[in-house]
Design a protein around this motif. Structure first.
Motif, PDB file in Angstrom:
ATOM      1  N   GLU A 299       0.825  -1.210   0.000  1.00 42.42           N
ATOM      2  CA  GLU A 299       0.000   0.000   0.000  1.00 42.42           C
ATOM      3  C   GLU A 299       0.857   1.257   0.000  1.00 42.42           C
ATOM      4  O   GLU A 299       0.563   2.229  -0.717  1.00 42.42           O
ATOM      5  CB  GLU A 299      -0.929   0.001   1.219  1.00 42.42           C
ATOM      6  CG  GLU A 299      -2.030  -1.050   1.148  1.00 42.42           C
ATOM      7  CD  GLU A 299      -2.801  -1.199   2.449  1.00 42.42           C
ATOM      8  OE1 GLU A 299      -2.677  -0.322   3.338  1.00 42.42           O
ATOM      9  OE2 GLU A 299      -3.524  -2.202   2.583  1.00 42.42           O
TER      10      GLU A 299
ATOM     11  N   ASP B 286       3.979   1.490  -1.099  1.00 44.93           N
ATOM     12  CA  ASP B 286       4.622   1.564  -2.420  1.00 44.93           C
ATOM     13  C   ASP B 286       3.659   2.134  -3.457  1.00 44.93           C
ATOM     14  O   ASP B 286       4.040   2.972  -4.279  1.00 44.93           O
ATOM     15  CB  ASP B 286       5.102   0.186  -2.884  1.00 44.93           C
ATOM     16  CG  ASP B 286       6.384  -0.263  -2.212  1.00 44.93           C
ATOM     17  OD1 ASP B 286       7.098   0.587  -1.636  1.00 44.93           O
ATOM     18  OD2 ASP B 286       6.681  -1.471  -2.283  1.00 44.93           O
ATOM     19  N   ARG B 287       2.415   1.687  -3.424  1.00 42.93           N
ATOM     20  CA  ARG B 287       1.411   2.182  -4.358  1.00 42.93           C
ATOM     21  C   ARG B 287       1.210   3.676  -4.178  1.00 42.93           C
ATOM     22  O   ARG B 287       1.180   4.444  -5.153  1.00 42.93           O
ATOM     23  CB  ARG B 287       0.086   1.438  -4.175  1.00 42.93           C
ATOM     24  CG  ARG B 287      -1.030   1.909  -5.120  1.00 42.93           C
ATOM     25  CD  ARG B 287      -2.404   1.402  -4.712  1.00 42.93           C
ATOM     26  NE  ARG B 287      -2.728   1.592  -3.304  1.00 42.93           N
ATOM     27  CZ  ARG B 287      -3.044   2.754  -2.734  1.00 42.93           C
ATOM     28  NH1 ARG B 287      -3.083   3.861  -3.443  1.00 42.93           N
ATOM     29  NH2 ARG B 287      -3.320   2.833  -1.448  1.00 42.93           N
TER      30      ARG B 287
ATOM     31  N   ASN C  63       4.239   5.587  -5.545  1.00 41.57           N
ATOM     32  CA  ASN C  63       4.242   5.605  -7.010  1.00 41.57           C
ATOM     33  C   ASN C  63       3.190   6.555  -7.575  1.00 41.57           C
ATOM     34  O   ASN C  63       3.456   7.285  -8.533  1.00 41.57           O
ATOM     35  CB  ASN C  63       4.057   4.192  -7.567  1.00 41.57           C
ATOM     36  CG  ASN C  63       5.272   3.329  -7.342  1.00 41.57           C
ATOM     37  OD1 ASN C  63       6.394   3.811  -7.306  1.00 41.57           O
ATOM     38  ND2 ASN C  63       5.048   2.038  -7.190  1.00 41.57           N
ATOM     39  N   GLU C  64       2.009   6.555  -6.986  1.00 39.54           N
ATOM     40  CA  GLU C  64       0.948   7.464  -7.437  1.00 39.54           C
ATOM     41  C   GLU C  64       1.355   8.922  -7.228  1.00 39.54           C
ATOM     42  O   GLU C  64       1.122   9.774  -8.089  1.00 39.54           O
ATOM     43  CB  GLU C  64      -0.360   7.171  -6.714  1.00 39.54           C
ATOM     44  CG  GLU C  64      -1.026   5.895  -7.159  1.00 39.54           C
ATOM     45  CD  GLU C  64      -2.274   5.557  -6.357  1.00 39.54           C
ATOM     46  OE1 GLU C  64      -2.659   6.345  -5.446  1.00 39.54           O
ATOM     47  OE2 GLU C  64      -2.868   4.497  -6.622  1.00 39.54           O
TER      48      GLU C  64
END
Length: 104
Positions: free
Chosen positions: A15, A17-18, A21-22
């Motif tokens: 979560e 990492d996501r 990245n976003e």
């Protein structure tokens, strides 16, 4: 209980990492939008951003290796420790990138 802690760290790392990245992609878009009239300046800004991100990833990877050094490599305890470091550093990097923006 150990398995639950491990599973939680795996999910939290994914979560985090996501979110990182976003946020990184959103910053790239903000830079492109802001400098849409000067492609060369946008490219220069993005070059610095990418260099910064690569340096941060190297720091993160070195830090987690340091934090988990004395724990048996490949064990759940090792992976949980690595995940915790990545979560902490990624969360801080996300907050930093959210605040970083081209001059308006």
């Amino acid at each position: 209980m150990k398995q639950q802690v491990f599973d939680c760290s795996v999910r939290a790392k994914a979560e985090t990492d996501r979110a990182l990245n976003e946020t990184y992609q959103a910053l790239i878009q903000r830079i492109r939008t802001h400098y849409s009239g000067d492609r060369a300046l946008a490219d220069q800004y993005l070059l610095h951003l990418r260099a910064s991100q690569r340096a941060w990833v190297a720091l993160r990877d070195t830090n987690y290796a340091l934090e988990a050094f004395e724990i048996e490599n490949g064990s759940q305890a090792h992976e949980t420790t690595v995940d915790g470091c990545v979560i902490h550093m990624s969360h801080n990097r996300t907050r930093y990138l959210e605040q970083l923006s081209p001059a308006w």
